[in-house]
Design a protein around this motif. Sequence first.
Motif, PDB file in Angstrom:
ATOM      1  N   TRP A  86      -1.267  -1.223  -4.394  1.00  0.00           N
ATOM      2  CA  TRP A  86      -2.268  -0.151  -4.378  1.00  0.00           C
ATOM      3  C   TRP A  86      -1.573   1.190  -4.470  1.00  0.00           C
ATOM      4  N   SER A  87      -1.927   1.958  -5.514  1.00  0.00           N
ATOM      5  CA  SER A  87      -1.363   3.292  -5.728  1.00  0.00           C
ATOM      6  C   SER A  87      -2.219   4.015  -6.752  1.00  0.00           C
ATOM      7  N   ASN A  88      -2.243   5.333  -6.687  1.00  0.00           N
ATOM      8  CA  ASN A  88      -2.949   6.118  -7.690  1.00  0.00           C
ATOM      9  C   ASN A  88      -2.022   6.597  -8.801  1.00  0.00           C
ATOM     10  N   ASN A  89      -0.772   6.150  -8.773  1.00  0.00           N
ATOM     11  CA  ASN A  89       0.208   6.528  -9.785  1.00  0.00           C
ATOM     12  C   ASN A  89       0.397   5.356 -10.757  1.00  0.00           C
ATOM     13  N   PRO A  90      -0.014   5.510 -12.030  1.00  0.00           N
ATOM     14  CA  PRO A  90       0.129   4.415 -12.996  1.00  0.00           C
ATOM     15  C   PRO A  90       1.567   3.921 -13.129  1.00  0.00           C
ATOM     16  N   LYS A  91       2.535   4.824 -13.062  1.00  0.00           N
ATOM     17  CA  LYS A  91       3.933   4.407 -13.174  1.00  0.00           C
ATOM     18  C   LYS A  91       4.324   3.491 -12.021  1.00  0.00           C
ATOM     19  N   THR A  92       3.831   3.794 -10.825  1.00  0.00           N
ATOM     20  CA  THR A  92       4.110   2.938  -9.675  1.00  0.00           C
ATOM     21  C   THR A  92       3.499   1.558  -9.865  1.00  0.00           C
ATOM     22  N   LEU A  93       2.270   1.530 -10.357  1.00  0.00           N
ATOM     23  CA  LEU A  93       1.582   0.254 -10.564  1.00  0.00           C
ATOM     24  C   LEU A  93       2.328  -0.630 -11.554  1.00  0.00           C
ATOM     25  N   PHE A  94       2.719  -0.068 -12.674  1.00  0.00           N
ATOM     26  CA  PHE A  94       3.376  -0.884 -13.697  1.00  0.00           C
ATOM     27  C   PHE A  94       4.805  -1.242 -13.312  1.00  0.00           C
ATOM     28  N   LYS A  95       5.454  -0.382 -12.559  1.00  0.00           N
ATOM     29  CA  LYS A  95       6.777  -0.735 -12.042  1.00  0.00           C
ATOM     30  C   LYS A  95       6.673  -1.952 -11.134  1.00  0.00           C
ATOM     31  N   ALA A  96       5.726  -1.913 -10.217  1.00  0.00           N
ATOM     32  CA  ALA A  96       5.542  -3.035  -9.298  1.00  0.00           C
ATOM     33  C   ALA A  96       5.066  -4.278 -10.039  1.00  0.00           C
ATOM     34  N   GLY A  97       4.198  -4.067 -11.037  1.00  0.00           N
ATOM     35  CA  GLY A  97       3.692  -5.196 -11.805  1.00  0.00           C
ATOM     36  C   GLY A  97       4.800  -5.973 -12.500  1.00  0.00           C
TER      37      GLY A  97
ATOM     38  N   TYR B 228       2.605  -4.937   3.285  1.00  0.00           N
ATOM     39  CA  TYR B 228       3.720  -4.001   3.376  1.00  0.00           C
ATOM     40  C   TYR B 228       3.121  -2.595   3.250  1.00  0.00           C
ATOM     41  N   LEU B 229       3.178  -1.865   4.350  1.00  0.00           N
ATOM     42  CA  LEU B 229       2.441  -0.620   4.500  1.00  0.00           C
ATOM     43  C   LEU B 229       3.405   0.553   4.655  1.00  0.00           C
TER      44      LEU B 229
ATOM     45  N   ALA C  15       0.851  -1.187   0.000  1.00  0.00           N
ATOM     46  CA  ALA C  15       0.000   0.000   0.000  1.00  0.00           C
ATOM     47  C   ALA C  15       0.884   1.233   0.000  1.00  0.00           C
ATOM     48  N   GLU C  16       0.884   1.951  -1.124  1.00  0.00           N
ATOM     49  CA  GLU C  16       1.666   3.165  -1.272  1.00  0.00           C
ATOM     50  C   GLU C  16       0.945   4.353  -0.610  1.00  0.00           C
ATOM     51  N   PRO C  17       1.674   5.423  -0.279  1.00  0.00           N
ATOM     52  CA  PRO C  17       1.057   6.550   0.437  1.00  0.00           C
ATOM     53  C   PRO C  17      -0.018   7.285  -0.347  1.00  0.00           C
ATOM     54  N   ASP C  18      -0.027   7.151  -1.690  1.00  0.00           N
ATOM     55  CA  ASP C  18      -1.030   7.845  -2.492  1.00  0.00           C
ATOM     56  C   ASP C  18      -2.225   6.961  -2.837  1.00  0.00           C
ATOM     57  N   CYS C  19      -2.345   5.816  -2.195  1.00  0.00           N
ATOM     58  CA  CYS C  19      -3.407   4.878  -2.551  1.00  0.00           C
ATOM     59  C   CYS C  19      -4.766   5.368  -2.040  1.00  0.00           C
ATOM     60  N   ASP C  20      -5.820   4.798  -2.590  1.00  0.00           N
ATOM     61  CA  ASP C  20      -7.177   4.999  -2.081  1.00  0.00           C
ATOM     62  C   ASP C  20      -7.262   4.221  -0.776  1.00  0.00           C
ATOM     63  N   LEU C  21      -7.197   4.933   0.338  1.00  0.00           N
ATOM     64  CA  LEU C  21      -7.074   4.278   1.640  1.00  0.00           C
ATOM     65  C   LEU C  21      -8.246   3.347   1.930  1.00  0.00           C
ATOM     66  N   GLU C  22      -9.446   3.826   1.709  1.00  0.00           N
ATOM     67  CA  GLU C  22     -10.622   2.992   1.996  1.00  0.00           C
ATOM     68  C   GLU C  22     -10.636   1.741   1.126  1.00  0.00           C
ATOM     69  N   GLY C  23     -10.336   1.910  -0.158  1.00  0.00           N
ATOM     70  CA  GLY C  23     -10.295   0.759  -1.051  1.00  0.00           C
ATOM     71  C   GLY C  23      -9.214  -0.230  -0.658  1.00  0.00           C
ATOM     72  N   ALA C  24      -8.049   0.273  -0.272  1.00  0.00           N
ATOM     73  CA  ALA C  24      -6.936  -0.596   0.105  1.00  0.00           C
ATOM     74  C   ALA C  24      -7.250  -1.367   1.376  1.00  0.00           C
TER      75      ALA C  24
ATOM     76  N   VAL D  86      -0.485 -10.267 -10.558  1.00  0.00           N
ATOM     77  CA  VAL D  86      -0.296  -9.042  -9.769  1.00  0.00           C
ATOM     78  C   VAL D  86      -1.576  -8.227  -9.900  1.00  0.00           C
ATOM     79  N   TRP D  87      -2.282  -8.063  -8.800  1.00  0.00           N
ATOM     80  CA  TRP D  87      -3.502  -7.266  -8.779  1.00  0.00           C
ATOM     81  C   TRP D  87      -3.138  -5.816  -8.518  1.00  0.00           C
ATOM     82  N   MET D  88      -3.696  -4.910  -9.321  1.00  0.00           N
ATOM     83  CA  MET D  88      -3.416  -3.485  -9.187  1.00  0.00           C
ATOM     84  C   MET D  88      -4.706  -2.754  -8.817  1.00  0.00           C
ATOM     85  N   ASN D  89      -4.735  -2.209  -7.618  1.00  0.00           N
ATOM     86  CA  ASN D  89      -5.913  -1.490  -7.126  1.00  0.00           C
ATOM     87  C   ASN D  89      -7.175  -2.343  -7.224  1.00  0.00           C
ATOM     88  N   THR D  90      -7.037  -3.614  -6.947  1.00  0.00           N
ATOM     89  CA  THR D  90      -8.193  -4.502  -6.967  1.00  0.00           C
ATOM     90  C   THR D  90      -7.960  -5.637  -5.986  1.00  0.00           C
ATOM     91  N   ASN D  91      -8.925  -6.531  -5.933  1.00  0.00           N
ATOM     92  CA  ASN D  91      -8.896  -7.586  -4.936  1.00  0.00           C
ATOM     93  C   ASN D  91      -8.399  -8.892  -5.528  1.00  0.00           C
TER      94      ASN D  91
END
Length: 235
Positions: free
Chosen positions: A166-177, A39-40, A7-16, A185-190
């Motif tokens: 979980w992040s609102n930054n597409p670059k972060t998501l694809f880097k982690a992916g 990992y928070l 969970a990255e600091p810019d994530c949707d907290l409630e969703g995460a 690898v689930w990105m902003n989903t369950n």
Amino acid sequence: GKGPRIAEPDCDLEGAVNSVLVGFCLTQGQVCCASTRLYLHEDIYEEYMESLLDRVGKLKIGDPMNQETQFGALMNPQQLEKVERYVEEAKQDGAKVLVGGERVTEEPCDKGWFYRPTVMEVEDNKMACVQEEIFGPVLAVIRYRDLDDAIRMANDSPFGLGAAIWSNNPKTLFKAGRALDAGTVWMNTNVISTMEAPFGGNKNSGIGREYGAMGIREYLKVTTQILHPAAEFLK
């Protein structure tokens, strides 16, 4: 598996928070791709944990046949003892139980194998509760400062079935992916899968892939036929 969730600091907290709640409590954590490592990021640690612990503490535990029940029983007494043993050993090794960590014996849970959903604060990524599949409702939470360090800890496992970021930054998501060593690898989903997408694991998780075109190939036998170019009938 031993699914990591970042969970990255810019994530949707409630969703995460909702996502990880389902990730480690679905069928009481008795799912191969359950999210049992969180990992928070330190910047959202306190706010995230306050919400998560509140949600976990409010889960309605009881008879699985009751439609109001949100959290049921483990599969058998042996599994209950296994979960209990892992939590007790983790406590002895320095883990801090923030919620749960005990059996449920009040009615109607006195006639089954019930264990409270458990969240533990952990500092050592090498602990057994982080490295080994418990197959129960136990979440190990580790604080991190840098995404590369979180990915390193997530990959520091003998398993590689599923992971999440979980992040609102597409670059972060694809880097982690690209960097997370997991079959999915689930990105902003369950923890979800579809018949169209291949599902399977890396390292010690699973054998090959199922679903999708790649899954069909697992059932095919490949034969290589080689004809020598100097064969008589080619002249």
